[in-house]
Write a protein that holds these residues in place. Structure first.
Motif, PDB file in Angstrom:
ATOM      1  N   TRP A  27       0.809  -1.223   0.000  1.00  0.00           N
ATOM      2  CA  TRP A  27       0.000   0.000   0.000  1.00  0.00           C
ATOM      3  C   TRP A  27       0.844   1.276   0.000  1.00  0.00           C
ATOM      4  O   TRP A  27       0.329   2.353  -0.244  1.00  0.00           O
ATOM      5  CB  TRP A  27      -0.991   0.004   1.157  1.00  0.00           C
ATOM      6  N   TYR A  28       2.141   1.146   0.258  1.00  0.00           N
ATOM      7  CA  TYR A  28       3.026   2.312   0.191  1.00  0.00           C
ATOM      8  C   TYR A  28       3.855   2.352  -1.097  1.00  0.00           C
ATOM      9  O   TYR A  28       4.563   3.327  -1.347  1.00  0.00           O
ATOM     10  CB  TYR A  28       3.963   2.354   1.396  1.00  0.00           C
ATOM     11  N   GLU A  29       3.809   1.303  -1.910  1.00  0.00           N
ATOM     12  CA  GLU A  29       4.619   1.276  -3.128  1.00  0.00           C
ATOM     13  C   GLU A  29       4.362   2.476  -4.051  1.00  0.00           C
ATOM     14  O   GLU A  29       5.308   3.005  -4.648  1.00  0.00           O
ATOM     15  CB  GLU A  29       4.405  -0.028  -3.890  1.00  0.00           C
ATOM     16  N   PRO A  30       3.101   2.953  -4.197  1.00  0.00           N
ATOM     17  CA  PRO A  30       2.892   4.123  -5.062  1.00  0.00           C
ATOM     18  C   PRO A  30       3.634   5.372  -4.582  1.00  0.00           C
ATOM     19  O   PRO A  30       3.846   6.300  -5.362  1.00  0.00           O
ATOM     20  CB  PRO A  30       1.375   4.331  -5.010  1.00  0.00           C
ATOM     21  N   ARG A  31       4.067   5.382  -3.300  1.00  0.00           N
ATOM     22  CA  ARG A  31       4.765   6.545  -2.744  1.00  0.00           C
ATOM     23  C   ARG A  31       6.261   6.285  -2.573  1.00  0.00           C
ATOM     24  O   ARG A  31       6.941   7.011  -1.856  1.00  0.00           O
ATOM     25  CB  ARG A  31       4.157   6.929  -1.386  1.00  0.00           C
ATOM     26  N   ARG A  32       6.786   5.255  -3.228  1.00  0.00           N
ATOM     27  CA  ARG A  32       8.182   4.856  -3.010  1.00  0.00           C
ATOM     28  C   ARG A  32       9.158   6.010  -3.238  1.00  0.00           C
ATOM     29  O   ARG A  32      10.043   6.259  -2.406  1.00  0.00           O
ATOM     30  CB  ARG A  32       8.559   3.666  -3.900  1.00  0.00           C
ATOM     31  N   ALA A  33       9.048   6.725  -4.341  1.00  0.00           N
ATOM     32  CA  ALA A  33       9.999   7.801  -4.640  1.00  0.00           C
ATOM     33  C   ALA A  33       9.978   8.857  -3.551  1.00  0.00           C
ATOM     34  O   ALA A  33      11.035   9.326  -3.090  1.00  0.00           O
ATOM     35  CB  ALA A  33       9.694   8.417  -5.998  1.00  0.00           C
ATOM     36  N   GLU A  34       8.791   9.222  -3.117  1.00  0.00           N
ATOM     37  CA  GLU A  34       8.659  10.227  -2.055  1.00  0.00           C
ATOM     38  C   GLU A  34       9.251   9.718  -0.743  1.00  0.00           C
ATOM     39  O   GLU A  34       9.986  10.445  -0.049  1.00  0.00           O
ATOM     40  CB  GLU A  34       7.169  10.546  -1.866  1.00  0.00           C
ATOM     41  N   ILE A  35       8.953   8.466  -0.388  1.00  0.00           N
ATOM     42  CA  ILE A  35       9.439   7.900   0.875  1.00  0.00           C
ATOM     43  C   ILE A  35      10.956   7.766   0.852  1.00  0.00           C
ATOM     44  O   ILE A  35      11.649   8.154   1.814  1.00  0.00           O
ATOM     45  CB  ILE A  35       8.760   6.544   1.133  1.00  0.00           C
ATOM     46  N   GLU A  36      11.510   7.234  -0.239  1.00  0.00           N
ATOM     47  CA  GLU A  36      12.960   7.058  -0.320  1.00  0.00           C
ATOM     48  C   GLU A  36      13.706   8.384  -0.245  1.00  0.00           C
ATOM     49  O   GLU A  36      14.763   8.473   0.379  1.00  0.00           O
ATOM     50  CB  GLU A  36      13.330   6.318  -1.606  1.00  0.00           C
ATOM     51  N   SER A  37      13.150   9.417  -0.857  1.00  0.00           N
ATOM     52  CA  SER A  37      13.815  10.722  -0.862  1.00  0.00           C
ATOM     53  C   SER A  37      13.856  11.352   0.531  1.00  0.00           C
ATOM     54  O   SER A  37      14.715  12.183   0.818  1.00  0.00           O
ATOM     55  CB  SER A  37      13.132  11.670  -1.850  1.00  0.00           C
ATOM     56  N   GLY A  38      12.923  10.932   1.408  1.00  0.00           N
ATOM     57  CA  GLY A  38      12.870  11.515   2.732  1.00  0.00           C
ATOM     58  C   GLY A  38      13.637  10.745   3.792  1.00  0.00           C
ATOM     59  O   GLY A  38      13.749  11.213   4.940  1.00  0.00           O
ATOM     60  N   LEU A  39      14.174   9.577   3.426  1.00  0.00           N
ATOM     61  CA  LEU A  39      14.914   8.762   4.392  1.00  0.00           C
ATOM     62  C   LEU A  39      16.412   8.967   4.230  1.00  0.00           C
ATOM     63  O   LEU A  39      16.910   9.049   3.092  1.00  0.00           O
ATOM     64  CB  LEU A  39      14.587   7.283   4.193  1.00  0.00           C
TER      65      LEU A  39
END
Length: 314
Positions: A294-306
């Protein structure tokens, strides 16, 4: 009654810096990073899992590293020390290794006829290494810590309690633990077949300060159960006993229910399956960021913030 709980599944704690946390548990203690994922309830924060080669239940220490989190305080109503099992012959090796990395330690001390070292991680979390020759679990050879000296998994956890009667009742009358040893104000309980990874030490510490949660604090203690059915059975036992466990939650690598024990410590019952190889081969565990679907569609956003992290033994 069938065995519903067979020992510790994992311990989850809080940290203030992801890379320093990795440096300590992978770099110094020689654990394997078995999963790099996110806090499902706060996707801007890592959830880092350390354990043995395959991430076996009873070896898994996990962290939520919140950048800059204020340090917590040890005290009553808290899991204060998480103890790992090491071979007896490796005690001097670990004394030398901790000293080489400038990690202050105390001991060796004696408790229940076992020797142990006590120290803290970079956030002040209490850690112990307990030397014993009864633990037959294999050590992981990471290329730096030889397998014959390596951490085997959990030995026990220490719960500091202002009162112990209700906690003991929960453990023995509902959660199938048995009192197997006592020493001064420490009471050791055992689940399932016994041995390292099945022990819970309850400490009667009425003069403790009240614990404060923060970096270096344990967030919750998870107990292992074999199947979804045994999890539901223990949930019914808890409800009958007057506790208020959550509904079953899907954590991808296990299913979970949560509840507070009478002293205020958060307990979890976690299923052993499906395990950490469900989304990457054992040989590649912990090498890439894994997200629930359910978080895969936000992968780019999540990875950029970690923050980037590197996991390697020292």
């Amino acid at each position: 009654m069938n065995t519903l709980i067979n020992g510790i599944h994992h311990v989850t704690a809080l940290a203030s810096d992801a890379q320093r946390n990795v440096d300590f548990y992978v770099g110094i203690l020689g654990l394997r990073m078995v999963k790099k994922t996110i806090n499902f309830d706060a996707p801007d924060v890592y959830h880092l899992y350390y354990g043995d080669e395959g991430g076996s239940p009873g070896t898994i220490l996990t962290f939520f590293p919140y950048a800059g989190l204020t340090r917590g305080r040890k005290g009553g109503g808290q899991l204060t020390y998480t103890a790992f099992s090491i071979p007896t012959a490796s005690l001097s090796y670990w004394m030398d290794r901790l000293a080489a990395f400038n990690i202050p330690y105390a001991g060796p001390y004696q408790r229940f006829n076992e020797s142990y070292l006590r120290f803290e991680d970079y956030d002040g979390m209490g850690v112990e290494l307990v030397a014993n020759n009864e633990d037959t679990r294999p050590g992981w050879d990471n290329g730096k810590v030889p397998a014959e000296y390596a951490v085997r998994g959990f030995h026990t956890v220490s719960l500091n309690e202002f009162r112990i009667d209700q906690t003991v009742s929960l453990l023995t009358e509902v959660m199938q633990h048995r009192l197997v040893a006592e020493e001064t104000d420490r009471y050791r309980f055992q689940a399932g077949a016994g041995g390292s990874g099945t022990y819970v030490d309850v400490l009667f510490t009425p003069k403790d300060v009240r614990a404060l949660q923060g970096a270096g604090s344990v967030h919750h203690l998870a107990f292992a159960t074999d199947t979804d059915d045994t999890q539901l059975a223990i949930r019914e036992e808890l409800l009958t006993a007057g506790y208020n466990p959550t509904q079953v939650l899907d954590r991808n690598y296990f299913h979970s229910i949560y509840y507070r024990e009478p002293g205020g410590i958060l307990f979890e019952i976690a299923t052993n399956p499906p395990g950490f190889a469900i989304d990457e081969p054992i040989a590649e565990l912990g090498t890439s960021l894994k997200l629930p679907e359910w978080y895969e569609p936000r992968r780019a956003e999540i990875e950029s913030g970690l923050p980037p992290i590197v996991a390697e033994a020292k």
